[in-house]
Write a protein that holds these residues in place. Structure first.
Motif, short mmCIF file in Angstrom:
data_model
loop_
_atom_site.label_atom_id
_atom_site.label_comp_id
_atom_site.label_asym_id
_atom_site.label_seq_id
_atom_site.Cartn_x
_atom_site.Cartn_y
_atom_site.Cartn_z
N ALA A 1 0.29 5.43 0.43
CA ALA A 1 -0.65 6.48 0.81
C ALA A 1 -0.04 7.84 0.56
O ALA A 1 1.17 8.03 0.72
CB ALA A 1 -1.03 6.34 2.29
N SER B 1 3.34 2.08 2.97
CA SER B 1 2.97 1.72 4.33
C SER B 1 3.77 0.53 4.82
O SER B 1 3.86 -0.50 4.15
CB SER B 1 1.47 1.42 4.41
OG SER B 1 1.14 0.98 5.71
N SER B 2 4.34 0.69 6.00
CA SER B 2 5.03 -0.43 6.63
C SER B 2 4.15 -1.10 7.68
O SER B 2 4.55 -2.05 8.33
CB SER B 2 6.33 0.06 7.29
OG SER B 2 6.03 1.08 8.25
N ASP B 3 2.92 -0.58 7.84
CA ASP B 3 2.00 -1.08 8.85
C ASP B 3 0.73 -1.59 8.16
O ASP B 3 -0.14 -0.80 7.80
CB ASP B 3 1.65 0.03 9.84
CG ASP B 3 0.78 -0.45 10.99
OD1 ASP B 3 0.19 -1.54 10.86
OD2 ASP B 3 0.68 0.26 12.00
N LEU C 1 -5.00 6.42 -1.90
CA LEU C 1 -4.56 5.11 -1.44
C LEU C 1 -4.32 4.23 -2.65
O LEU C 1 -5.24 3.91 -3.40
CB LEU C 1 -5.63 4.47 -0.55
CG LEU C 1 -6.03 5.24 0.70
CD1 LEU C 1 -7.22 4.56 1.38
CD2 LEU C 1 -4.87 5.36 1.66
N THR D 1 0.84 -1.20 0.00
CA THR D 1 0.00 0.00 0.00
C THR D 1 0.87 1.24 0.00
O THR D 1 1.87 1.32 0.72
CB THR D 1 -0.92 0.02 1.23
OG1 THR D 1 -1.77 -1.13 1.20
CG2 THR D 1 -1.79 1.27 1.26
N GLU E 1 -2.57 -0.31 9.64
CA GLU E 1 -2.87 1.09 9.33
C GLU E 1 -3.42 1.21 7.91
O GLU E 1 -4.41 1.91 7.67
CB GLU E 1 -1.60 1.93 9.47
CG GLU E 1 -1.81 3.41 9.13
CD GLU E 1 -0.51 4.18 9.19
OE1 GLU E 1 -0.51 5.28 9.74
OE2 GLU E 1 0.51 3.68 8.68
N ALA E 2 -2.80 0.52 6.96
CA ALA E 2 -3.26 0.57 5.58
C ALA E 2 -4.67 0.01 5.46
O ALA E 2 -5.53 0.59 4.77
CB ALA E 2 -2.30 -0.23 4.69
#
Length: 467
Positions: free
Chosen positions: A234, A320-322, A288, A232, A325-326
């Motif tokens: 953002a 995104s590394s999370d 996104l 992802t 969160e994504a």
């Protein structure tokens, strides 16, 4: 011919008696409160009438029996799935029978060898996806209403969704349909084989016809292997036009994202207020992007999207590394419409323009908001140019409603001016009929009316919708 005036009290009694005679117990409903709840979909301000009955079908035989009674007495028939539509396509006309397919929920078959599923029309989109996943398979069409909308309704409007930028819309997955036509006959259209060109594509014609050409009672869809893990990206933007420029740049790059969604601050704030998800950001617009390309190819596509975001003026952008969160941001995208609906009446647009025209179309939407003093929130399947401006008014404010309707028409005219279409996935229903007449030539409209006359010669199927 088209059914004329609402049935008289005597005819109503006759029709209700016939329906009770031909249907199994528990199918026919005439309770006034229930009738009211089935009389319209989620389209704000689309007119609707009062049905004389609701039938909750469970089998193809139920549907055929209802169609034949309606034919016998020239009673309009309006088919309805989950009622999540946004164009008035399932709205009642006075004196009609509402045929609900919500109880037709059987997944008949999932075939791993042929990669297909056979379902009744009341199967919820997400339920099919879950069942397919148990076989290592995936059904890609995923409208934002996927947790609630049904496959039959998706077929009726040729629904798309977040994945359609890369994987296509409902029509791309429908192989075969069982349909009750306007003569009350059970017909099978299409085929289960991977290839087949015998005759006209009648199944494809039914997809997107909004219940005006037949009642779908079974759907065979193609499935794919499970979607690979996604990356992802953002980006936050201060300008909706800048976000549109990023969308255009990604299109020019040759990258086809697995999703590219736009959501503005009004939508995020509404979701936050409703669900307390902690998503409010210091940006007017969030883009996104996702890629499901494997390995190094996926990393390259993510970097291309990231570069496009930054070059278009993103105030912040990152891969995104999370994953949680994504996923929360994409969940907010799906919740945007019901969240905004809690704030007041929402008139939903569904225009689609070429990707190169996305920045200009977004600019024109901003102009329409200012010129008509109307709050317009924006969500979009930006990757394929399908934009959903949401026009919001206060309850009971007639002047605001008039301004919103003017803005609604202005947005349609602008989309057509930019080479777009009045509806990308919600359907024509009632709200887009005037737009349809603007978009199609006289000759094209005549061809469509000829098809309607051929397949529904007595004019009982969802009269007054689309054409």
């Amino acid at each position: 011919m088209t059914p004329s005036a609402p049935p008289t009290a005597q005819l109503t009694e006759i029709v209700l008696a016939r329906l009770a005679e031909v249907l199994p117990p528990g199918r026919l409903v005439i309770d006034a409160q229930v009738l009211d709840s089935y009389s319209h979909d989620e389209a704000e301000w689309a007119p609707y009438g009062r049905p004389l009955a609701v039938v909750r079908a469970r089998e193809t035989s139920d549907v055929q029996a209802v169609v034949r009674v309606c034919l016998e007495h020239a009673v309009p028939l309006v088919t309805r799935g989950a009622g999540t539509g946004l164009s008035g396509g399932a709205n009642a006309v006075d004196g009609c029978v509402i045929l609900s397919t919500e109880k037709m929920t059987r997944i008949v078959e999932i075939n791993s060898v042929e990669r297909l599923a056979v379902v009744q029309p009341g199967v919820v989109n997400d339920d099919l996806r879950t069942a397919a996943a148990e076989h290592g398979l995936w059904y890609p069409p995923d409208p934002a209403s996927a947790p609630w909308s049904t496959i039959g309704g998706n077929v009726a409007t040729n629904a798309g969704g977040l994945c359609c930028v890369k994987y296509g819309v409902t029509r791309d997955y429908v192989l075969e349909l069982e349909v009750i036509n306007g003569l009350g006959e059970i017909v099978r259209l299409g085929r289960r084989t991977a290839k087949g060109v015998a005759g006209y594509d009648m199944a494809g014609l039914i997809v997107g016809s909004e219940g005006t050409l037949g009642v779908v009672t079974e759907v065979t869809v193609r499935l794919r292997d499970l979607q690979p893990p996604q990356r992802t990206v953002a980006g936050y933007f201060s300008s909706i036009v800048d976000a549109g420029n990023a969308v255009e740049a990604i299109g020019a790059s040759g990258v086809i994202p697995s999703a590219l969604e736009l959501i503005d601050k009004h939508c995020l704030a509404a979701v936050d207020k409703w669900k307390n998800m902690g998503l409010s950001v210091d940006a007017n617009v969030v883009l996104l992007g996702r890629t499901d390309a494997p390995g190094a190819a996926g990393e390259r596509e993510a970097q291309v999207m990231l570069a496009a975001f930054e070059a278009a003026g993103a105030t912040w952008a990152a891969a995104s590394s999370d994953p949680e969160e994504a996923e929360a941001l994409f969940a907010a995208r799906r919740l945007a419409y019901p969240a905004l609906e809690r704030l007041g009446p929402v008139l939903t647009e569904d225009v689609c323009v070429p990707k190169a025209a996305v920045p200009e179309m977004l600019r024109r939407i901003e102009v329409a908001a200012v010129e008509n003093d109307t709050l317009i929130a924006n969500i979009a399947h930006a990757g394929d140019g399908n934009l959903h401006p949401l026009l919001i008014t206060d309850v009971g404010d007639a002047a605001a409603r008039d301004r919103a309707e003017t803005a609604f028409r202005q947005i349609i005219a602008d989309a057509l001016d930019l080479g777009g279409t009045v509806t990308g996935e919600h359907g024509v229903g009632l709200l887009k009929r005037d737009g349809l007449y603007q978009e199609l030539s006289t000759e094209a409209l005549a061809m469509q009316r000829a098809v309607k006359q051929a397949l529904d010669p007595h004019g009982i199927l969802n009269p007054g919708k689309v054409l």
